[in-house]
Structures are given as structure tokens and as C-alpha cells.
Write a protein that holds these residues in place. Structure first.
Motif, short mmCIF file in Angstrom:
data_model
loop_
_atom_site.label_atom_id
_atom_site.label_comp_id
_atom_site.label_asym_id
_atom_site.label_seq_id
_atom_site.Cartn_x
_atom_site.Cartn_y
_atom_site.Cartn_z
N PRO A 1 -12.58 4.50 3.44
CA PRO A 1 -11.77 3.15 3.06
C PRO A 1 -10.60 3.61 2.20
N ILE A 2 -9.44 2.77 2.33
CA ILE A 2 -8.27 3.21 1.71
C ILE A 2 -7.81 2.10 0.87
N PHE A 3 -7.31 2.47 -0.36
CA PHE A 3 -6.32 1.62 -1.38
C PHE A 3 -5.02 2.34 -1.16
N HIS A 4 -4.04 1.47 -0.97
CA HIS A 4 -2.51 2.03 -1.10
C HIS A 4 -1.82 1.12 -1.90
N VAL A 5 -0.93 2.28 -2.52
CA VAL A 5 0.17 1.34 -3.56
C VAL A 5 1.37 2.28 -3.48
N GLN A 6 2.38 1.21 -3.27
CA GLN A 6 3.74 1.92 -3.17
C GLN A 6 4.91 0.80 -3.60
N SER A 7 6.01 1.27 -3.71
CA SER A 7 7.28 0.21 -3.96
C SER A 7 8.08 0.09 -2.55
N ARG A 8 8.54 -1.14 -2.31
CA ARG A 8 9.48 -1.22 -1.20
C ARG A 8 10.71 -0.53 -1.18
N ASP A 9 11.09 0.12 -2.50
CA ASP A 9 12.37 0.50 -2.44
C ASP A 9 12.12 2.13 -2.58
N ASP A 10 11.16 2.76 -2.28
CA ASP A 10 10.77 4.08 -2.25
C ASP A 10 11.62 4.73 -1.08
N THR A 11 12.61 5.62 -1.15
CA THR A 11 13.42 6.11 -0.39
C THR A 11 12.99 7.67 -0.07
N LEU A 12 12.22 8.27 -0.87
CA LEU A 12 11.47 9.61 -0.56
C LEU A 12 10.45 9.51 0.40
N THR A 13 9.42 8.69 0.15
CA THR A 13 8.30 8.60 0.90
C THR A 13 8.40 7.08 1.52
N PRO A 14 8.86 6.78 2.62
CA PRO A 14 9.16 5.38 3.20
C PRO A 14 7.99 4.63 3.29
N VAL A 15 7.92 3.47 3.08
CA VAL A 15 6.78 2.50 2.99
C VAL A 15 6.58 2.44 4.45
N GLY A 16 7.30 2.42 5.26
CA GLY A 16 6.76 2.15 6.69
C GLY A 16 5.77 3.34 7.47
N ASP A 17 6.03 4.64 6.69
CA ASP A 17 5.01 5.66 7.17
C ASP A 17 3.53 5.08 6.62
N ALA A 18 3.49 4.53 5.21
CA ALA A 18 2.27 3.95 4.84
C ALA A 18 1.70 2.84 5.83
N LEU A 19 2.57 2.01 6.22
CA LEU A 19 2.22 0.73 6.83
C LEU A 19 1.67 1.37 8.36
N ALA A 20 2.26 2.32 8.94
CA ALA A 20 1.64 2.99 10.20
C ALA A 20 0.38 3.60 10.06
N LEU A 21 -0.05 3.94 8.81
CA LEU A 21 -1.42 4.38 8.50
C LEU A 21 -2.22 3.47 8.43
N LEU A 22 -2.10 2.32 7.71
CA LEU A 22 -2.61 0.97 7.33
C LEU A 22 -2.91 0.43 8.84
N ALA A 23 -1.91 0.40 9.82
CA ALA A 23 -2.02 -0.12 11.11
C ALA A 23 -3.13 0.64 11.78
N ALA A 24 -3.20 1.83 11.95
CA ALA A 24 -4.22 2.63 12.24
C ALA A 24 -5.67 2.47 11.81
N LEU A 25 -5.72 2.29 10.40
CA LEU A 25 -6.91 1.87 10.00
C LEU A 25 -7.33 0.56 10.56
N GLY A 26 -6.49 -0.71 10.70
CA GLY A 26 -7.06 -1.63 11.08
C GLY A 26 -7.51 -1.24 12.37
N ARG A 27 -7.05 -0.53 13.23
CA ARG A 27 -7.34 -0.68 14.72
C ARG A 27 -8.62 0.06 14.83
#
Length: 226
Positions: A169-195
Motif C-alpha cells: 500500500p502506498i501514500f503519495h505526496v507531491q505538488s502540482r508545480d513540481d517540474t523535476l519529478t512530474p506529477v504525471g509519473d506518480a499518477l501513472a503509478l497510482l493508476a497501476a495500483l488501482g488496476r
């Protein structure tokens, strides 16, 4: 609350250490014979451990009743994969071995990773032999050019590709304006967790950029935190 400290050298040549902070049990804490623990993996781009994401992060967990440990894993010239993951496995093996003397619940160890430490924590959640009870990812480095720059080589895993029903199980924290580690990468991980049917929770703040640590005022300039 008072605590004791211990420094364990896991690999002297590569500078791998486990800094341990242990809370008391028994005595003035009747009924508490063992405690949960958090293993903190600082960021630093696999270049060197970020001190802003080390012992100061342990403080709120100690206040909440957790033993806290900081793993300074292989970095810089020793960063080649899978050395950091082997360091994590060694740390978890030591925690299991000393669970009795450290008075901790070996089945209640969470891993908290920041940035590159978030990449290592995500790998611990998805592909490690010794998986933690839970993982907290804070602005994690998960994929793309930044990961390739920080950890070059053909064998560096993208955690999203290893998500399955056994993932922690994962808890994720980030900011929308993070340009070094794009939040989209984390959202892809969360989507995979959901599946995969894996429990997760995510908090994406509007502002904060990258590297806010715990967002405590003493660690950031005014206005630079979520």
C-alpha cells in the motif's frame, strides 16, 4: 520524548549506514513492549543523501511513537543499480534480526522515500524481497529523463512496470508545480495500483515545487511550501 541512538555501518567502502533512533518501552510506558518503525530514504538525486530529508524527518515520527531510522544508501560513484536496492534489503534484514533487542514490530515497518529515495521506496514496494508494511512517496523520482540522468544504465527499473497485487500500500505526496519529478509519473503509478487492486492515497498540492521535505518553516523559505 527521550530516545537512544545507534549508528550501524552496513558497507564502509560505499558509505552505507543506518542511523537508528529508538524510543523507550516499558517503565514509564506501561503496556508498550514494542513499537512500529519508519525507515527513511533521503533524496539527493542518487548523488548524495539530502540532509533536509534525513533526521529532521524522523522527529515527527518519534513524537508519534515510532522508532525512526535513516538509511544512507549507495550514491555518487557507488550508485549503480541495483546497489541501492541491495542496501535497502540489507537494512530490512538487520531490522528483522534486531527486532527483539530494538523492541520493534518487524511487521509494522513503513518506508518513507523522498525524490530519488522515493524511487528506491517505490522499488521496495513493487519488487523487493523484503517488502515493508506501507510506503510513503514524497515527490518521488519514478521515470523519464530525470531518472535516467540521476541513475544511468539499462537496468534501472521503472516501478510502474512492476506493480502487481503483491505491491505494498502506498501514500503519495507531491505538488502540482513540481517540474523535476512530474506529477504525471506518480499518477501513472497510482493508476497501476488501482488496476492491481492495491490500496493507495494521494495528496497533490497546488504549490510547493520540488524538495519541500516536511514543509516545516525551518526547512524552507517563506512562501516556498504548500
Amino acid at each position: 520524548m527521550a530516545f537512544t541512538t545507534e549508528e550501524v555501518v552496513l558497507d564502509a567502502e560505499r558509505g552505507v549506514t543506518l542511523s537508528v533512533q529508538l524510543l523507550p518501552t516499558g517503565g514509564w510506558y506501561p503496556g508498550i513492549t514494542e513499537r512500529p518503525a519508519v525507515l527513511i530514504l533521503p533524496g539527493g538525486g542518487y548523488n548524495r543523501p539530502s540532509e533536509r530529508e534525513a533526521e529532521n524527518v524522523a522527529a515527527p515520527f518519534l513524537a508519534a511513537g515510532y522508532h525512526a531510522m535513516v538509511l544512507r544508501y549507495s550514491a555518487g560513484e557507488h550508485r549503480a543499480w541495483p546497489a541501492p536496492l541491495r542496501d535497502y534489503e540489507a537494512a530490512m534484514a538487520l531490522i528483522d534480526e534486531r527486532a527483539g533487542s530494538w523492541r520493534l514490530r518487524a511487521d509494522k515497518v513503513a518506508v518513507l522515500g523522498f525524490s530519488s529515495g522515493g524511487h528506491l521506496a517505490a522499488c521496495a514496494a513493487t519488487m523487493a524481497r523484503r517488502r515493508p508494511a506501507a510506503v510513503i512517496l514524497v515527490y518521488p523520482l519514478l521515470a523519464g529523463p530525470t531518472l535516467e540522468l540521476c541513475m544511468p544504465g539499462p537496468d534501472v527499473p521503472a516501478p510502474v512496470e512492476h506493480v502487481d497485487a503483491r505491491t505494498t500500500p502506498i501514500f503519495h505526496v507531491q505538488s502540482r508545480d513540481d517540474t523535476l519529478t512530474p506529477v504525471g509519473d506518480a499518477l501513472a503509478l497510482l493508476a497501476a495500483l488501482g488496476r492491481a487492486g492495491v490500496t493507495f492515497e494521494s495528496h497533490v498540492y497546488a504549490y510547493g515545487e520540488h524538495g519541500f521535505s516536511t514543509a516545516a518553516p525551518g526547512l524552507n523559505a517563506a512562501g516556498a511550501v504548500p
